[in-house]
Design a protein around this motif. Structure first.
Motif, PDB file in Angstrom:
ATOM      1  N   UNK A   1       0.817  -1.221   0.000  1.00  0.00           N
ATOM      2  CA  UNK A   1       0.000   0.000   0.000  1.00  0.00           C
ATOM      3  C   UNK A   1       0.845   1.263   0.000  1.00  0.00           C
ATOM      4  N   UNK A   2       2.078   1.168   0.497  1.00  0.00           N
ATOM      5  CA  UNK A   2       2.953   2.342   0.570  1.00  0.00           C
ATOM      6  C   UNK A   2       4.132   2.258  -0.408  1.00  0.00           C
ATOM      7  N   UNK A   3       4.166   1.216  -1.228  1.00  0.00           N
ATOM      8  CA  UNK A   3       5.290   1.039  -2.145  1.00  0.00           C
ATOM      9  C   UNK A   3       5.297   2.117  -3.223  1.00  0.00           C
ATOM     10  N   UNK A   4       6.446   2.778  -3.386  1.00  0.00           N
ATOM     11  CA  UNK A   4       6.615   3.756  -4.457  1.00  0.00           C
ATOM     12  C   UNK A   4       7.291   3.131  -5.675  1.00  0.00           C
ATOM     13  N   UNK A   5       8.213   2.186  -5.401  1.00  0.00           N
ATOM     14  CA  UNK A   5       9.044   1.668  -6.488  1.00  0.00           C
ATOM     15  C   UNK A   5       9.570   0.284  -6.124  1.00  0.00           C
TER      16      UNK A   5
ATOM     17  N   UNK B   1      -0.076  -2.171  -9.315  1.00  0.00           N
ATOM     18  CA  UNK B   1      -0.097  -0.713  -9.370  1.00  0.00           C
ATOM     19  C   UNK B   1       1.231  -0.056  -9.038  1.00  0.00           C
ATOM     20  N   UNK B   2       2.268  -0.830  -8.788  1.00  0.00           N
ATOM     21  CA  UNK B   2       3.550  -0.276  -8.345  1.00  0.00           C
ATOM     22  C   UNK B   2       4.497  -0.119  -9.531  1.00  0.00           C
ATOM     23  N   UNK B   3       5.151   1.041  -9.602  1.00  0.00           N
ATOM     24  CA  UNK B   3       6.119   1.292 -10.674  1.00  0.00           C
ATOM     25  C   UNK B   3       7.359   0.418 -10.485  1.00  0.00           C
ATOM     26  N   UNK B   4       7.937   0.022 -11.617  1.00  0.00           N
ATOM     27  CA  UNK B   4       9.141  -0.812 -11.604  1.00  0.00           C
ATOM     28  C   UNK B   4      10.324  -0.004 -12.127  1.00  0.00           C
ATOM     29  N   UNK B   5      11.475  -0.181 -11.488  1.00  0.00           N
ATOM     30  CA  UNK B   5      12.702   0.483 -11.914  1.00  0.00           C
ATOM     31  C   UNK B   5      13.690  -0.580 -12.385  1.00  0.00           C
ATOM     32  N   UNK B   6      14.027  -0.546 -13.675  1.00  0.00           N
ATOM     33  CA  UNK B   6      15.010  -1.486 -14.205  1.00  0.00           C
ATOM     34  C   UNK B   6      16.412  -1.039 -13.802  1.00  0.00           C
ATOM     35  N   UNK B   7      17.246  -1.990 -13.504  1.00  0.00           N
ATOM     36  CA  UNK B   7      18.613  -1.704 -13.050  1.00  0.00           C
ATOM     37  C   UNK B   7      19.479  -1.221 -14.207  1.00  0.00           C
ATOM     38  N   UNK B   8      20.082  -0.043 -14.033  1.00  0.00           N
ATOM     39  CA  UNK B   8      20.943   0.507 -15.076  1.00  0.00           C
ATOM     40  C   UNK B   8      22.214  -0.315 -15.261  1.00  0.00           C
ATOM     41  N   UNK B   9      22.757  -0.866 -14.202  1.00  0.00           N
ATOM     42  CA  UNK B   9      23.997  -1.647 -14.317  1.00  0.00           C
ATOM     43  C   UNK B   9      23.775  -2.877 -15.206  1.00  0.00           C
ATOM     44  N   UNK B  10      22.672  -3.589 -14.980  1.00  0.00           N
ATOM     45  CA  UNK B  10      22.373  -4.753 -15.809  1.00  0.00           C
ATOM     46  C   UNK B  10      22.105  -4.350 -17.258  1.00  0.00           C
ATOM     47  N   UNK B  11      21.343  -3.279 -17.425  1.00  0.00           N
ATOM     48  CA  UNK B  11      20.980  -2.861 -18.780  1.00  0.00           C
ATOM     49  C   UNK B  11      22.198  -2.418 -19.579  1.00  0.00           C
ATOM     50  N   UNK B  12      23.113  -1.679 -18.956  1.00  0.00           N
ATOM     51  CA  UNK B  12      24.287  -1.213 -19.692  1.00  0.00           C
ATOM     52  C   UNK B  12      25.214  -2.356 -20.067  1.00  0.00           C
ATOM     53  N   UNK B  13      25.231  -3.427 -19.260  1.00  0.00           N
ATOM     54  CA  UNK B  13      26.013  -4.611 -19.657  1.00  0.00           C
ATOM     55  C   UNK B  13      25.410  -5.244 -20.915  1.00  0.00           C
ATOM     56  N   UNK B  14      24.081  -5.268 -20.977  1.00  0.00           N
ATOM     57  CA  UNK B  14      23.434  -5.798 -22.179  1.00  0.00           C
ATOM     58  C   UNK B  14      23.721  -4.932 -23.400  1.00  0.00           C
ATOM     59  N   UNK B  15      23.694  -3.607 -23.181  1.00  0.00           N
ATOM     60  CA  UNK B  15      23.990  -2.679 -24.283  1.00  0.00           C
ATOM     61  C   UNK B  15      25.417  -2.871 -24.781  1.00  0.00           C
ATOM     62  N   UNK B  16      26.359  -3.022 -23.858  1.00  0.00           N
ATOM     63  CA  UNK B  16      27.773  -3.170 -24.238  1.00  0.00           C
ATOM     64  C   UNK B  16      28.002  -4.392 -25.122  1.00  0.00           C
ATOM     65  N   UNK B  17      27.237  -5.447 -24.876  1.00  0.00           N
ATOM     66  CA  UNK B  17      27.390  -6.667 -25.678  1.00  0.00           C
ATOM     67  C   UNK B  17      26.955  -6.485 -27.124  1.00  0.00           C
ATOM     68  N   UNK B  18      26.245  -5.394 -27.423  1.00  0.00           N
ATOM     69  CA  UNK B  18      25.742  -5.150 -28.779  1.00  0.00           C
ATOM     70  C   UNK B  18      26.523  -4.047 -29.493  1.00  0.00           C
ATOM     71  N   UNK B  19      27.663  -3.680 -28.901  1.00  0.00           N
ATOM     72  CA  UNK B  19      28.524  -2.632 -29.474  1.00  0.00           C
ATOM     73  C   UNK B  19      29.880  -3.248 -29.799  1.00  0.00           C
ATOM     74  N   UNK B  20      30.510  -2.853 -30.931  1.00  0.00           N
ATOM     75  CA  UNK B  20      31.865  -3.355 -31.211  1.00  0.00           C
ATOM     76  C   UNK B  20      32.800  -3.127 -30.018  1.00  0.00           C
ATOM     77  N   UNK B  21      33.642  -4.095 -29.734  1.00  0.00           N
ATOM     78  CA  UNK B  21      34.436  -4.080 -28.501  1.00  0.00           C
ATOM     79  C   UNK B  21      35.250  -2.795 -28.352  1.00  0.00           C
ATOM     80  N   UNK B  22      35.827  -2.309 -29.441  1.00  0.00           N
ATOM     81  CA  UNK B  22      36.684  -1.127 -29.334  1.00  0.00           C
ATOM     82  C   UNK B  22      35.889   0.146 -29.025  1.00  0.00           C
ATOM     83  N   UNK B  23      34.553   0.103 -29.218  1.00  0.00           N
ATOM     84  CA  UNK B  23      33.734   1.272 -28.956  1.00  0.00           C
ATOM     85  C   UNK B  23      32.892   1.155 -27.682  1.00  0.00           C
ATOM     86  N   UNK B  24      33.008   0.033 -26.987  1.00  0.00           N
ATOM     87  CA  UNK B  24      32.151  -0.218 -25.823  1.00  0.00           C
ATOM     88  C   UNK B  24      32.309   0.835 -24.733  1.00  0.00           C
ATOM     89  N   UNK B  25      33.546   1.123 -24.344  1.00  0.00           N
ATOM     90  CA  UNK B  25      33.769   2.085 -23.253  1.00  0.00           C
ATOM     91  C   UNK B  25      33.199   3.454 -23.582  1.00  0.00           C
TER      92      UNK B  25
END
Length: 400
Positions: free
Chosen positions: A236-240, A259-283
């Motif tokens: 009843x009091x959950x914000x996130x 009815x509660x909003x969900x916050x996806x973890x940025x650390x996990x998401x950025x690891x997924x993004x990095x896997x889809x970028x050429x290695x030399x451009x990941x950083x």
């Protein structure tokens, strides 16, 4: 002729001498106390034997129903140390049920309580023997004995899983960790689902955990969250609710806390993004993407995302699509007080707990059974909750 030289002590000499005096004094006192305890126990056993026989030693009367049959020696581990050669009376009929020292009792209750407290405080079963050796003597207690004593925690674990939960959490962080445990057939990776909560007053708490039989599936998360719900955590009091990218967990939250909003973890998401970028451009790509969640407002974050997407879409379109698909849930933390943003944009707050779990379980390559896993996780949760009891997260408290 020179008189007897004056003896002068420096502070260091005085400290060393006083340390030796204290060591000798406490050593002698402990030895005398242990001998006095031995005499007290032997006297108590003798009184019990007299009451049982109905006659004192060497006394002849018609009221006695049995006779003495000498004595035997046994040992007993106490909080003061190990008592050797404790004399226990025998009778001809045998089978005495002593009140002073129960049959086959190898340790006093205070020793078991001490071991339990050490286990809960974070001392591994292998190290308990090392810690107790200076206090109680060589071989006083083994790692196997510690494991047997720790089984007394099973009732506390059961009570922890079934206790009522007060619905006073504003933030919920959910994640899972894997540990190796034996099954009847083979070694198996066990997934432990964990719920970490922050209350309205800013106090944090490890709410509960669940050993899922088949990993982080939607059914497992539904079972765990439903159990929390019916024990009182109605949200009843959950914000996130902060989660990683597990789709089963996301669907389970939609069912239990719709009815509660969900916050996806940025650390996990950025690891997924990095896997889809050429290695030399990941950083370069990931460093620029961090400007999105570091923005000072929701609008600025959206603008930073559009800018980043415009630059990287021609170079790594899959990476942009990966972030774009979840951008709404990635920015939900902006609706919370700004003091809380840093803690809520990732699941790092619970990852620190998992580091403690790994530290405690690293020497244990594989747990013997499910119960041993539950005991060690409960011990870690118990210790952390005790540590956090009077340490609220003040930044969350200010705007709660």
């Amino acid at each position: 002729m020179e008189s007897v030289a004056e003896i002068r002590f420096e502070d260091k000499d005085l400290f060393e001498r006083w340390s030796r005096v204290k060591e000798d004094f406490w050593g002698d006192l402990k030895g005398e106390t242990l001998r006095a305890l031995k005499r007290l126990l032997e006297s108590s056993l003798e009184v019990e034997a007299q009451d049982l026989i109905g006659s004192k030693r060497w006394e002849h009367n018609q009221g006695r129903w049995t006779y003495r049959n000498g004595w035997y020696e046994r040992g007993l581990l106490t909080g003061l140390g190990y008592i050797e050669s404790l004399k226990v009376p025998r009778v001809r009929d045998g089978g005495i049920k002593w009140k002073t020292i129960p049959r086959y009792k190898q340790r006093s209750e205070d020793v078991d309580e001490m071991v339990i407290e050490m286990f809960l405080a974070g001392v591994s079963t292998r190290r308990v023997e090392e810690v107790l050796r200076p206090l109680m003597g060589q071989g006083a207690i083994s790692a196997g004995s510690v494991s047997q004593i720790s089984k007394r925690l099973d009732s506390l674990v059961k009570r922890f899983h079934n206790r009522a939960i007060r619905d006073e959490y504003v933030y919920l962080i959910l994640d899972g960790i894997f540990l190796n445990a034996k099954s009847p057939a083979m070694k198996k990776r066990r997934c432990i689902l964990v719920a970490y909560g922050v209350k309205k007053d800013g106090k944090r708490e490890m709410i509960d955990f669940y050993l899922a039989p088949k990993g982080e599936s939607q059914n497992a998360w539904e079972h765990f969250l439903n159990k929390l719900y019916y024990r009182g955590l109605e949200g009843k009091h959950l914000r996130l609710v902060v989660i990683d990218g597990n789709e089963g967990l996301r669907n389970a939250i939609e069912l239990v806390y719709p009815g509660v909003e969900k916050q996806r973890c940025w650390a996990h998401k950025l690891r997924n993004v990095a896997n889809k970028v050429p290695k030399k451009l990941q950083d370069l790509c990931i460093n620029e993407a961090r400007d999105i969640y570091k923005a000072g407002s929701y609008k600025e974050a959206v603008w930073n995302f559009k800018k980043w997407a415009g630059i990287w879409r021609p170079v790594a379109p899959e990476a942009v699509e990966c972030l774009e698909g979840d951008i709404e849930e990635l920015l939900n933390f902006f609706a919370c007080p700004w003091e809380d943003w840093k803690r809520l944009r990732t699941t790092n707050i619970i990852e620190r707990v998992f580091r403690e779990v790994r530290r405690r379980t690293r020497p244990m390559s594989c747990f013997q059974n499910r119960e041993s896993v539950e005991r060690i996780i409960f011990a870690i949760f118990y210790r952390l909750n005790q540590k956090w009891e009077n340490k609220p997260l003040f930044k969350i408290t200010q705007n709660s």
